[in-house]
Scaffold this active site. Structure first.
Site, PDB file in Angstrom:
ATOM      1  N   HIS A   5       0.813  -1.222   0.000  1.00 18.63           N
ATOM      2  CA  HIS A   5       0.000   0.000   0.000  1.00 18.63           C
ATOM      3  C   HIS A   5       0.847   1.272   0.000  1.00 18.63           C
ATOM      4  O   HIS A   5       0.376   2.344  -0.395  1.00 18.63           O
ATOM      5  CB  HIS A   5      -0.975  -0.014   1.177  1.00 18.63           C
ATOM      6  CG  HIS A   5      -2.235   0.752   0.906  1.00 18.63           C
ATOM      7  ND1 HIS A   5      -2.288   1.840   0.057  1.00 18.63           N
ATOM      8  CD2 HIS A   5      -3.500   0.596   1.376  1.00 18.63           C
ATOM      9  CE1 HIS A   5      -3.525   2.312   0.010  1.00 18.63           C
ATOM     10  NE2 HIS A   5      -4.284   1.572   0.795  1.00 18.63           N
ATOM     11  N   HIS A  16     -24.539  15.905  -0.736  1.00 21.16           N
ATOM     12  CA  HIS A  16     -23.718  15.377  -1.841  1.00 21.16           C
ATOM     13  C   HIS A  16     -24.358  14.038  -2.223  1.00 21.16           C
ATOM     14  O   HIS A  16     -23.904  12.967  -1.826  1.00 21.16           O
ATOM     15  CB  HIS A  16     -22.281  15.199  -1.344  1.00 21.16           C
ATOM     16  CG  HIS A  16     -21.311  14.801  -2.400  1.00 21.16           C
ATOM     17  ND1 HIS A  16     -20.415  15.665  -2.979  1.00 21.16           N
ATOM     18  CD2 HIS A  16     -21.084  13.608  -3.000  1.00 21.16           C
ATOM     19  CE1 HIS A  16     -19.688  15.027  -3.878  1.00 21.16           C
ATOM     20  NE2 HIS A  16     -20.074  13.768  -3.904  1.00 21.16           N
ATOM     21  N   SER A  67     -24.467  11.710  -4.345  1.00 15.32           N
ATOM     22  CA  SER A  67     -23.915  10.886  -5.435  1.00 15.32           C
ATOM     23  C   SER A  67     -24.223   9.410  -5.184  1.00 15.32           C
ATOM     24  O   SER A  67     -24.617   9.019  -4.075  1.00 15.32           O
ATOM     25  CB  SER A  67     -22.400  11.070  -5.513  1.00 15.32           C
ATOM     26  OG  SER A  67     -21.814  10.526  -4.354  1.00 15.32           O
ATOM     27  N   ASP A  78     -10.646  -7.298 -18.631  1.00 14.99           N
ATOM     28  CA  ASP A  78     -10.904  -8.457 -19.502  1.00 14.99           C
ATOM     29  C   ASP A  78      -9.585  -8.916 -20.142  1.00 14.99           C
ATOM     30  O   ASP A  78      -8.971  -8.164 -20.898  1.00 14.99           O
ATOM     31  CB  ASP A  78     -11.932  -8.022 -20.561  1.00 14.99           C
ATOM     32  CG  ASP A  78     -12.222  -9.106 -21.582  1.00 14.99           C
ATOM     33  OD1 ASP A  78     -11.635 -10.201 -21.484  1.00 14.99           O
ATOM     34  OD2 ASP A  78     -13.039  -8.838 -22.485  1.00 14.99           O
TER      35      ASP A  78
END
Ligand SMILES: CC(C)(COP(=O)(O)OP(=O)(O)OC[C@H]1O[C@@H](n2cnc3c(N)ncnc32)[C@H](O)[C@@H]1OP(=O)(O)O)[C@@H](O)C(=O)NCCC(=O)NCCSC(=O)CC(=O)O
Length: 458
Positions: A161, A279, A281, A403
């Protein structure tokens, strides 16, 4: 159970153009994540063919395309180290270092692991490789391809990370997939070299990340103090997966999301918060809904619930950072609320409001409050009366478009949330809306599944 068949050392296809030896310093945005355990994702693909087709056709393409991808993403072949003469860790790349690609076979039930049902959290751990992490040195990336003969295969990615954020690691895997797809189209050896389009190519210039508030020194000092007075060890936190952990992925379709948005707007009317800016969203409504359902089903009463929102800083810093910037470019915003408020009748509205307030502070600059980010990571693990969680992943990564030439993934799991307790948010397997994953006890998961469906059904 899976058994390892072979471990390949994959080298970049065009070694000549790579530097003999080079290093990339960590920025303060990388150093923030220095102690976090690796991020792990598994991509499950259907492959209902004979084993020989996998070994003779698909595997050579996976290896070849990986080798090409690595010549663009070559720092992934390096390792993290903290030299004595450096005040911070660096990524060191030495030409000739290969990447290990583990090939395994599993006799586990592919349809169960890649299906929609709850699965035991640890059941998929053997589909992932480990990073070699010692006090002095840490590898950055490891990959494992596991074949489930006659059914499918999985690709497991484990990444450090402090080197890759979600945007970088998903860009890498999508670049690899893009190249593999191209090989799938039977490009002959003579027509090579196969190139990665410019929009995928990683951007390495670290000078673009400015640190006017000396956050690097702050985070380094926090990590150095941890576990000793001058702890330059590169070991990461050894977070354990709680016993009886199950993972679940829950979908909210576009129409579910629209209904939730309408519900919030209608409930807000006539309240004291009517004029509050929300917000609204997809991301906020989805996280808010999952958060409330989880607090209810885990029966978390009389606590403070803390939600750390990961924010992609790439287009939010004074100097915009290219979308292809290689490294970490994420910050955080924090939403805090009493769990009892989430448990109440207006829990969803409260959750949307506090998440909106947290995102509203972005207008003061994404780095505003960044001096607290390392403490949030630490406190989240240590403060008892606070139930901390975070939102990992992003629907914008479009992981379901990865893919390799044999179709879209059947399922993508962010495995490491079983250690961190975070939610993972992604696009969805059928392209309609989003998926939210998390890990909890079987009892809580079953209760969550029922509440989650009930809430969007009514
Ligand atoms: C701060 C945010 C979470 C807020 O997200 P939101 O979706 O609420 O808000 P937003 O401003 O980005 O978008 C609001 C609206 O703008 C539109 N919109 C904006 N940008 C868009 C884009 N790139 N693609 C599609 N739609 C977009 C949408 O219509 C959306 O509404 P609507 O949605 O209704 O259509 C996000 O902007 C962000 O930074 N996400 C990335 C977080 C991240 O990097 N996480 C990974 C951390 S690393 C990690 O966790 C490890 C790992 O993943 O490997």
């Amino acid at each position: 159970m899976s058994k390892i068949i072979e471990i390949f050392n994959v080298s970049p296809s065009s070694q000549e153009e790579l530097p003999l030896e080079t290093s990339l310093p960590l920025t303060f945005l990388d150093i923030l994540w220095l102690r976090l355990p690796p991020v792990q994702r598994i991509f499950f693909y259907e492959f209902p063919h004979q084993t020989s087709l996998f070994y003779n056709t698909l595997l050579p393409k996976l290896k070849k395309s990986l080798s090409i991808a690595l010549s663009y993403f070559y720092p992934l072949l390096g390792h993290l180290t903290w030299p004595n003469d450096s005040h911070k860790p660096i990524i060191k790349f030495i030409k000739g270092n290969p990447l290990s690609l583990t090939i395994a076979e599993s006799d586990a039930d592919f349809n169960h692991l890649s299906g929609k049902n709850l699965t035991e959290a640890k059941q998929i751990h053997d589909l992932l490789p480990n990073l070699n992490i010692s006090h002095d040195q840490a590898s950055i990336l490891a990959l494992q391809v596991t074949l489930f003969p006659n059914y499918g295969f999985s690709i497991g990615i484990t990444s450090h990370h402090a080197v890759l954020d979600g945007k970088t690691s998903t860009s890498f895997i999508k670049s690899w997939a893009y190249l593999c797809r191209k090989l799938e189209n039977e490009v002959s050896e003579l027509e090579l070299p196969l190139c990665l389009p410019h929009e995928f190519c990683p951007f390495y210039d670290r000078k673009i990340i400015k640190d006017p508030n000396e956050l690097e020194a702050k985070y380094l000092s926090d990590w150095l103090k941890q576990g000793g007075t001058n702890n330059r060890s590169l070991m990461v936190w050894d977070l354990q997966v709680p016993e009886d952990s199950f993972r679940g992925l829950f979908q909210l379709s576009r129409s579910n999301i629209e209904k939730l948005k309408e519900f919030v707007v209608s409930k807000q009317k006539g309240t004291r918060n009517e004029n509050k800016n929300l917000h609204l969203s997809t991301f906020v409504v989805s996280i808010a809904y999952a958060w409330v359902c989880r607090v209810k089903t885990e029966e978390i009463e009389n606590k403070n619930a803390m939600m750390v929102l990961n924010i992609d800083c790439r287009n939010r810093l004074d100097q915009p950072i290219p979308a292809t910037y290689f490294g970490n470019c994420i910050g955080g915003k924090l939403a805090i609320v009493k769990t009892n408020e989430l448990l109440g009748e207006d829990g969803l509205i409260v959750a949307v409001e506090v998440l909106s307030e947290a995102l509203e502070t972005l207008k003061d600059g994404v780095l505003n409050g960044a001096e607290n980010w390392s403490s949030w990571l630490l406190d989240g693990l240590t403060i008892a009366d606070v139930k901390t969680t975070g939102a990992a992943g992003s629907p914008k990564f479009e992981v379901y478009s990865t893919d390799f030439g044999c179709g879209k993934p059947k399922k993508v799991e962010m495995v490491s949330i079983d250690r961190t307790g975070a939610y993972c948010v992604s696009d969805s397997s059928n392209g309609d809306g989003v998926e939210i994953g998390f890990v909890s006890t079987k009892k809580a998961m079953e209760a969550f599944a029922s509440l989650f469906v009930k809430g969007i059904g009514s």
